[in-house]
Design an enzyme around this catalytic site. Structure first.
Site, PDB file in Angstrom:
ATOM      1  N   GLY A   1       0.951  -1.014  -0.189  1.00  0.00           N
ATOM      2  CA  GLY A   1       0.041   0.060  -0.164  1.00  0.00           C
ATOM      3  C   GLY A   1       0.870   1.188   0.180  1.00  0.00           C
TER       4      GLY A   1
ATOM      5  CB  CYS B   1       5.260  -4.343   0.004  1.00  0.00           C
ATOM      6  SG  CYS B   1       6.089  -2.436  -0.256  1.00  0.00           S
ATOM      7  CE1 TYR B   2       1.708   1.159   5.796  1.00  0.00           C
ATOM      8  CE2 TYR B   2      -0.262  -0.447   5.468  1.00  0.00           C
ATOM      9  CZ  TYR B   2       0.343   0.629   6.215  1.00  0.00           C
ATOM     10  OH  TYR B   2      -0.321   1.266   7.218  1.00  0.00           O
TER      11      TYR B   2
ATOM     12  CD  GLU C   1       2.378  -8.189  -5.566  1.00  0.00           C
ATOM     13  OE1 GLU C   1       3.191  -9.037  -5.000  1.00  0.00           O
ATOM     14  OE2 GLU C   1       2.099  -7.003  -5.089  1.00  0.00           O
TER      15      GLU C   1
ATOM     16  CE  LYS D   1     -15.602  -9.335 -20.287  1.00  0.00           C
ATOM     17  NZ  LYS D   1     -16.976  -8.458 -20.189  1.00  0.00           N
TER      18      LYS D   1
ATOM     19  CG  HIS E   1       5.524  -5.600  -4.866  1.00  0.00           C
ATOM     20  ND1 HIS E   1       4.314  -5.344  -4.426  1.00  0.00           N
ATOM     21  CD2 HIS E   1       5.996  -4.474  -4.692  1.00  0.00           C
ATOM     22  CE1 HIS E   1       3.846  -4.237  -3.571  1.00  0.00           C
ATOM     23  NE2 HIS E   1       5.116  -3.622  -3.825  1.00  0.00           N
TER      24      HIS E   1
ATOM     25  CG  ASP F   1     -19.747  -9.571 -18.174  1.00  0.00           C
ATOM     26  OD1 ASP F   1     -18.713 -10.309 -18.638  1.00  0.00           O
ATOM     27  OD2 ASP F   1     -19.279  -8.316 -18.226  1.00  0.00           O
TER      28      ASP F   1
END
Ligand code: XMP
Length: 515
Positions: A54, A81-82, A173, A371, A171, A229
């Site tokens: 963050g 991280c944060y 990710e 999605k 990170h 959708d």
């Protein structure tokens, strides 16, 4: 499903990416408010918690903190991280503010203990990682060991193996952390004991049960547009409650060539939905007469849709529920407490205010999906590829691809030209390479020569773009032969067009649509 992973939201731009990575491992996860209580987490059956990164600094006032009780839940936690600074701070370590931000690639050196850490299982030696931080942990909380360092950060990774608490300053990710996916997998499977059993099959089973529970013997109304959708939503609901789902398809006359027929063939004739098609072409055309302003067109189309939908809903008698194809990114964006541009949902994502106006309760079974998961779900439910694999198509349809006045004649021209663009791009095997491809009718005429005569006719602009999310886009570098074929077919086959141009603008500064 064997439990879930909670990602507590501290406002990082990468939160959705963490969720994607976890789900790619076939583990169900949700992004949850940062201060959620341990009781709520326990109620959701969490098997592990990820504290996200963050933008805040732990030293600032009023910054988001975690509920202290989560560290007593005896659930594995990974701080990123944060999230790492938060964990260190909460458990009695020291975080030091730094004037310098470290941003970009770095090398993580694993300590001998790090090489044995469950988090880095299967990895040896230096790891290419991605950093983005200012503050750093300078004293470990009790019971923790440093397991990795970088040149600028002596504690780039720490663990308390007994309590199953892990934290990394970088990170994992993002793909720039080359083995980040391995680290996340290790956390999920080796540390938190998750199983990779989040599949679309299990999603269908569970949601069919939930929908049946929610709806009971009542009926549900659904606006079917033929887009990905709403189509997947309708088929899922139909699987759960059959004919008690009433699907309304409003043909506004602004769809692509052949589309209304395809929707009818799929949903009425093949899936046997309780399906109503409303032919409102005349009404929309009437409302749009002489309107040239793009935003006015959008408003008129949106309002007219709501009016028609309300009229039809009234005819059907009291229906308690309204189904909406809200997706996960919309939910996160609308909930995010950290402001910024992503906090605003695009207004066209909602069927503007319908549930309140009709006094209906919402059914939103897709609200936990991304999605491409909706596409996967559609495939699993047997929705044809021609619908599941569709490119995005704007709600106001061809009205925003006819610059200037929308007339029956103009719609025909753009439909024919558009069909040629799509055919040729698909025939060339380029459908999956482009994000969107279409024809735009320009409000200008130009001189041409055909046979022995001079012509003075319309111009079609062809637009094909590549993109990953529609937020930015590049013009597609289509092979000249494909462009040549599109151009010659349009000029030869579409009456009233004597010139074709190719749009070579990027977004920004241009937009994908011309209006
Ligand atoms: P722009 O033109 O803003 O488009 O670059 C980005 C993406 O959004 C779609 N788009 C719309 N979708 N209603 C919609 O449902 C609209 O009014 C609308 N305007 C643009 C566009 O097709 C592209 O995918």
């Amino acid at each position: 499903m064997s439990g879930m992973i909670a990602i507590l939201d501290y406002g990082s731009q990468y939160n959705q990416l963490i969720a994607r990575r976890v789900r790619e491992c076939r583990v169900y996860c949700e992004i949850l408010p940062h201060d959620i209580s341990p009781a709520e987490l326990a109620g959701k059956g969490v098997k592990g918690i990820i504290l996200s990164g963050g933008p805040a600094s732990i030293f600032d006032r009023g910054v988001p903190k975690a509920h202290a009780g989560i560290f007593k839940m005896e659930v594995p936690i990974l701080g990123i991280c944060y999230g790492m600074q938060l964990m260190a701070h909460a458990l009695g370590g020291r975080v030091t503010a730094s004037e310098f931000r470290e941003y970009g690639r770095a090398e993580l050196k694993l300590s001998p203990q790090g090489e044995k850490s469950l988090l880095f299982s299967g990895l040896t030696g230096n790891q290419r990682i991605w950093m983005s931080h200012g503050d750093k942990v300078t004293r470990l909380p009790r019971g923790f060991s440093a397991v990795g360092e970088t040149d600028n950060c002596p504690v780039a990774a720490m663990e308390n193996r007994a309590r199953r608490f892990y934290a990394v300053q970088f990170h994992p990710e993002v793909t720039h952390t080359l083995n980040g996916a391995v680290m996340l997998r290790n956390f999920l499977f080796q540390i938190a004991g998750c199983r990779p059993d989040w599949t679309m099959g299990s999603f269908i089973e569970e949601n069919v049960r939930k929908i049946k529970e929610q709806i009971g013997e009542e009926r549900v109304l659904c606006a079917l547009s033929g887009g990905v959708d709403s189509s997947v939503l309708a088929i899922l609901l139909h699987r759960a409650i059959g004919k008690r789902l009433v699907s309304l398809f409003v043909d506004n006359g602004l769809l692509r060539k052949g589309e209304p027929g395809e929707v009818v063939a799929t949903f009425r004739d093949s899936f046997h939905l309780n399906f109503r098609m409303i032919n409102a072409r005349q009404r929309f055309l009437g409302r749009l007469r002489n309107v040239t302003d793009p935003e006015k067109k959008r408003k008129i189309i949106g309002h007219e849709f709501i009016r028609i939908f309300e009229e039809e809903a009234r005819k059907l008698g009291k229906i308690r529920f309204l189904a909406q194809g809200t997706l996960y990114p919309d939910v996160i964006e609308s909930k995010s407490s950290f402001g910024g541009p992503s906090a605003i949902i695009k207004s066209h994502h909602n069927v503007g205010g319908l549930p309140e106006r009709l006094n209906m309760e919402l059914v939103e079974p897709l609200r936990v999906l991304f999605k491409d998961e909706v596409r996967e779900l559609g495939r699993e439910l047997g929705v044809p590829e021609s619908i599941v694999g569709r490119h995005p198509f704007p709600g106001p349809g061809l009205a925003v691809r006819i610059l200037g006045r929308v007339t029956r004649r103009n719609i025909e021209i753009v439909q024919q030209a558009d069909a040629i663009v799509r055919d040729e791009i698909s025939d060339a095997g380029l459908f999956d390479e482009v994000w969107q491809d279409f024809a735009v009718l320009l409000p200008v005429r130009s001189v041409g020569v055909m046979g022995d005569g001079r012509t003075y006719e319309n111009v079609i602009a062809v637009r094909a773009v590549t993109s990953t999310d529609g937020m930015t886009a590049d013009w597609a570098k289509l092979p000249h032969e494909v462009l040549e074929k599109i151009s010659s077919r349009i000029v030869n086959e579409v009456k009233g067009v004597n010139r074709v141009v190719y749009d070579i603008s990027t977004k920004p500064p241009s937009t994908i649509e011309w209006e």
